[in-house]
Design an enzyme around this catalytic site. Structure first.
Site, PDB file in Angstrom:
ATOM      1  CE  LYS A  91      -3.148  -8.348  -4.428  1.00 20.85           C
ATOM      2  NZ  LYS A  91      -3.502  -7.313  -3.401  1.00 20.85           N
ATOM      3  CD  GLU A 118      -5.614  -5.707   0.261  1.00 19.19           C
ATOM      4  OE1 GLU A 118      -4.646  -5.603  -0.535  1.00 19.19           O
ATOM      5  OE2 GLU A 118      -5.563  -6.399   1.305  1.00 19.19           O
ATOM      6  CG  PHE A 153      -0.270   0.439   2.506  1.00 17.11           C
ATOM      7  CD1 PHE A 153      -0.112   1.792   2.801  1.00 17.11           C
ATOM      8  CD2 PHE A 153       0.232  -0.486   3.420  1.00 17.11           C
ATOM      9  CE1 PHE A 153       0.511   2.207   3.966  1.00 17.11           C
ATOM     10  CE2 PHE A 153       0.860  -0.085   4.588  1.00 17.11           C
ATOM     11  CZ  PHE A 153       1.007   1.273   4.859  1.00 17.11           C
ATOM     12  CD  GLU A 160       8.414  -2.883   8.207  1.00 17.80           C
ATOM     13  OE1 GLU A 160       7.812  -3.949   8.020  1.00 17.80           O
ATOM     14  OE2 GLU A 160       8.860  -2.179   7.277  1.00 17.80           O
ATOM     15  CB  CYS A 183      10.314  -0.431   2.680  1.00 15.96           C
ATOM     16  SG  CYS A 183      10.999   0.181   1.162  1.00 15.96           S
ATOM     17  CB  SER A 242       4.789  -7.341   5.618  1.00 15.52           C
ATOM     18  OG  SER A 242       3.884  -8.347   5.231  1.00 15.52           O
TER      19      SER A 242
HETATM   20  P1  NAD Z   1       1.546  -6.602   3.001  1.00 15.85           P
HETATM   21  O1  NAD Z   1       2.585  -7.656   3.057  1.00 15.85           O
HETATM   22  O2  NAD Z   1       0.455  -6.638   4.007  1.00 15.85           O
HETATM   23  O3  NAD Z   1       0.829  -6.600   1.564  1.00 15.85           O
HETATM   24  C1  NAD Z   1       1.570  -6.631   0.369  1.00 15.85           C
HETATM   25  C2  NAD Z   1       0.740  -7.326  -0.695  1.00 15.85           C
HETATM   26  O4  NAD Z   1       0.491  -8.675  -0.265  1.00 15.85           O
HETATM   27  C3  NAD Z   1      -0.618  -6.682  -0.932  1.00 15.85           C
HETATM   28  O5  NAD Z   1      -0.883  -6.679  -2.312  1.00 15.85           O
HETATM   29  C4  NAD Z   1      -1.579  -7.576  -0.172  1.00 15.85           C
HETATM   30  O6  NAD Z   1      -2.868  -7.629  -0.745  1.00 15.85           O
HETATM   31  C5  NAD Z   1      -0.915  -8.935  -0.244  1.00 15.85           C
HETATM   32  N1  NAD Z   1      -1.196  -9.764   0.934  1.00 15.85           N
HETATM   33  C6  NAD Z   1      -1.437  -9.343   2.203  1.00 15.85           C
HETATM   34  N2  NAD Z   1      -1.653 -10.391   3.014  1.00 15.85           N
HETATM   35  C7  NAD Z   1      -1.550 -11.504   2.258  1.00 15.85           C
HETATM   36  C8  NAD Z   1      -1.670 -12.906   2.541  1.00 15.85           C
HETATM   37  N3  NAD Z   1      -1.939 -13.357   3.765  1.00 15.85           N
HETATM   38  N4  NAD Z   1      -1.488 -13.772   1.514  1.00 15.85           N
HETATM   39  C9  NAD Z   1      -1.215 -13.337   0.284  1.00 15.85           C
HETATM   40  N5  NAD Z   1      -1.097 -12.010  -0.039  1.00 15.85           N
HETATM   41  C10 NAD Z   1      -1.254 -11.105   0.938  1.00 15.85           C
HETATM   42  O7  NAD Z   1       2.312  -5.198   3.044  1.00 15.85           O
HETATM   43  P2  NAD Z   1       1.686  -3.745   3.136  1.00 15.85           P
HETATM   44  O8  NAD Z   1       1.150  -3.540   4.516  1.00 15.85           O
HETATM   45  O9  NAD Z   1       0.802  -3.466   1.980  1.00 15.85           O
HETATM   46  O10 NAD Z   1       3.004  -2.856   2.929  1.00 15.85           O
HETATM   47  C11 NAD Z   1       3.876  -2.529   3.967  1.00 15.85           C
HETATM   48  C12 NAD Z   1       5.039  -3.489   4.055  1.00 15.85           C
HETATM   49  O11 NAD Z   1       5.726  -3.525   2.816  1.00 15.85           O
HETATM   50  C13 NAD Z   1       6.078  -3.076   5.071  1.00 15.85           C
HETATM   51  O12 NAD Z   1       6.517  -4.227   5.746  1.00 15.85           O
HETATM   52  C14 NAD Z   1       7.188  -2.484   4.232  1.00 15.85           C
HETATM   53  O13 NAD Z   1       8.472  -2.518   4.804  1.00 15.85           O
HETATM   54  C15 NAD Z   1       7.114  -3.340   3.034  1.00 15.85           C
HETATM   55  N6  NAD Z   1       7.738  -2.699   1.894  1.00 15.85           N
HETATM   56  C16 NAD Z   1       8.960  -3.156   1.514  1.00 15.85           C
HETATM   57  C17 NAD Z   1       9.611  -2.540   0.460  1.00 15.85           C
HETATM   58  C18 NAD Z   1      10.952  -3.008   0.023  1.00 15.85           C
HETATM   59  O14 NAD Z   1      11.397  -2.545  -1.004  1.00 15.85           O
HETATM   60  N7  NAD Z   1      11.604  -3.913   0.719  1.00 15.85           N
HETATM   61  C19 NAD Z   1       9.010  -1.465  -0.219  1.00 15.85           C
HETATM   62  C20 NAD Z   1       7.757  -1.050   0.188  1.00 15.85           C
HETATM   63  C21 NAD Z   1       7.115  -1.681   1.256  1.00 15.85           C
END
Ligand code: NAD
Length: 510
Positions: A188, A191, A164, A395, A296, A241
């Site tokens: 994808k 959401e 997000f 985090e 991140c 994450s």
């Molecule tokens: P998230 O892991 O909750 O979601 C990321 C994606 O995974 C979304 O599209 C979501 O719909 C999907 N998702 C969520 N739960 C899922 C599940 N149980 N099974 C399958 N798919 C699932 O992350 P977020 O809250 O949207 O974003 C924040 C996180 O992203 C933080 O941890 C941040 O550090 C990380 N991030 C990392 C980088 C990097 O380059 N390393 C860059 C941006 C964000």
């Protein structure tokens, strides 16, 4: 392909809108019966409902991408480059429109949202150089009469799953190199803030990218699993994450796919006693509280070495009242709300627990949160944090900066190296020798020297180490091109024209 209902443009824009999938060049209403709310975090109100894709809907997008692949792959480099220059122009012209969508659904302030678009645009610009990036190599006369050369070819249908916190830029990190390399794409997006992806799809269509080359399916775990298990998808890029990154990497690779999965972070900024305190304090404040800490590459932990802590904390404290928290659409806001109410409450919970865990709350962001229904939290500064405390270990992904006090440079580097994450880190010092030693010693993928957020420019690749990356290629830049292509080496021999029995119809010169 099965016929699907197209959603009229009027229903896709404005408040109360429904956000649908984008398949084969048009907006397609979801039919799964599942959907989720999208909020304006500054107002705390739902502004849209986003369709969640079923397994069949994901398959429809993959089939569209599969059908589009042969022609897209065969398009000449010059024509594909021309299209990319057009994409670049359209994204540039619509910077503010895209940024407004980001502010409306994510909450980040408009200037920051424009910065996000600018960084994504840099990746598109890098990809405009695809004729150069996709060059192979050639060895003439490797053996007598025999040449060897290498070429790089696209994989086919590839997919991206994005978080997000950068709803425009992170998808661009993926689709721009993937398409430039000749792949077709299924995205994808998160959401929580899905509109920027649909806008990107519309811009790609306007630029002349053929239908089916770029598709968007919205949704949750159902859509993600359908992507990870789909036999026609060759590669998956993920950013999000750490627990989900690990799950995505393991599931995608078990299904025979190439996968790069970037995870979470806990970025430490080491400040040595000789550092320029004013510079370090400015850097800590902007890197910790910018985008409400939902980056991140945010600095979430300062490691103060020797006697620098009190001076640094004073300098940070002085700056905190100037971080004006408010609606991201307002020019004087420096920090917006958090993305959801639940996330805001979770972040506030870390501040609430600090004292009982032995830390010190220097500034409590719960006390300075603006009034109203928005998902507001002011900025917090916590001192005396140590490994083992939740506020240090987790985090937090919010506007909370922790400080840990250590006596020596070695202790500071040990803290960074023993942390499970290894995304970014930074050191503030005037000593070039120590800075050089730090870049040698530290276990993280991206290192800043007097630079708090060392996000690589588009012609280098972005990625962390340890629990911040699963897979072995970083994203965008040269490693992105490598991820989205596979190598082929050709060994070729041709009959010598001088001795060949074939009548060429013209005299031979030797
Ligand atoms: P998230 O892991 O909750 O979601 C990321 C994606 O995974 C979304 O599209 C979501 O719909 C999907 N998702 C969520 N739960 C899922 C599940 N149980 N099974 C399958 N798919 C699932 O992350 P977020 O809250 O949207 O974003 C924040 C996180 O992203 C933080 O941890 C941040 O550090 C990380 N991030 C990392 C980088 C990097 O380059 N390393 C860059 C941006 C964000």
């Amino acid at each position: 392909m099965t016929e699907v209902a197209e959603v009229p443009v009027a229903e896709r824009r404005g408040e109360g809108k429904r956000i649908s999938h984008w398949i084969a060049g048009k907006s397609v209403a979801g039919t799964s019966g599942r959907s989720g709310p999208v909020y304006n975090p500054a107002r705390g109100e739902q502004t849209a409902e986003v369709d969640f894709a079923s397994v069949e809907e994901v398959d429809r997008a993959v089939q569209a991408a599969k059908e589009a692949f042969p022609a897209w792959r065969a398009l000449s480099l010059s024509r594909r480059t021309e299209l990319f220059f057009r994409i670049r122009k359209l994204v540039d012209e619509h910077r503010t429109d895209i940024a407004k969508l980001l502010t409306a659904e994510h909450g980040k302030v408009l200037s920051d949202a424009k910065g996000e678009v600018a960084r994504g645009l840099e990746v598109i610009e890098y990809c405009c150089g695809m004729p150069e990036l996709l060059k192979g190599s050639f060895s003439e006369q490797a053996s007598t009469g025999l040449d060897v050369y290498s070429i790089r070819q696209p994989l086919g249908v590839v997919a991206g799953i994005t978080p997000f916190n950068f709803p425009a830029m992170v998808p661009m990190w993926m689709w721009a190199p993937a398409l430039a390399c000749g792949n077709t794409f299924v995205l994808k997006p998160s959401e929580k803030d899905p509109s920027a992806s649909i806008f990107a799809a519309e811009l790609l269509k306007e630029a002349g990218v053929p239908d089916g080359v770029f598709n968007v399916v919205h949704g949750d775990k159902v859509a993600v699993d359908a992507i990870l298990e789909h036999p026609e998808i060759r590669a998956v890029s993920f950013v999000g994450s750490t627990p989900i990154a690990k799950y995505v990497y393991e599931t995608a690779t078990r299904h025979g796919k190439r996968c790069q999965a970037l995870g979470g972070a806990k970025n430490h900024m080491i400040v040595l006693p000789d550092a320029d305190i004013e510079m370090a304090a400015d850097a800590a404040v902007s890197a910790a509280y910018g985008s409400a800490g939902e980056r991140c590459m945010a600095i979430s932990q300062v490691v103060a070495v020797g006697d620098v802590a009190d001076k640094l904390i004073d300098a940070i404290k002085q700056r905190i009242p100037k971080v004006k928290v408010g609606d991201g659409m307002s020019d004087d806001s420096e920090m917006g709300p958090l993305v959801t109410r639940e996330h805001r409450d979770k972040v506030a919970g870390y501040v609430a627990r600090t004292a009982e865990e032995g830390g010190t709350v220097v500034v409590d962001g719960r006390e300075s949160a603006p009034e109203g229904d928005g998902f507001w939290l002011g900025v917090s500064l916590l001192d005396d944090l140590e490994p083992g405390m939740k506020a240090y270990d987790d985090e937090i992904f919010g506007p909370v900066l922790g400080v840990t006090r250590v006596a020596t440079y070695d202790e500071a580097v040990t803290l960074v190296n023993e942390n499970p994450y290894g995304n970014g880190t930074a050191i503030f010092t005037r000593d070039g020798g120590v800075a050089r030693q730090f870049q040698f010693d530290v276990q993280a993928g991206m290192v800043g020297i007097n630079v708090p957020i060392p996000v690589p420019v588009a012609y280098y690749s972005f990625g962390g180490w340890k629990a911040s990356l699963f897979g072995d290629t970083h994203i965008y830049g040269p490693e992105g091109i490598s991820f989205y292509t596979r190598g082929k080496v050709v060994t070729s021999r041709w009959p010598d024209p001088a001795t060949s029995k074939v009548d060429l119809g013209f005299p031979q010169t030797r």
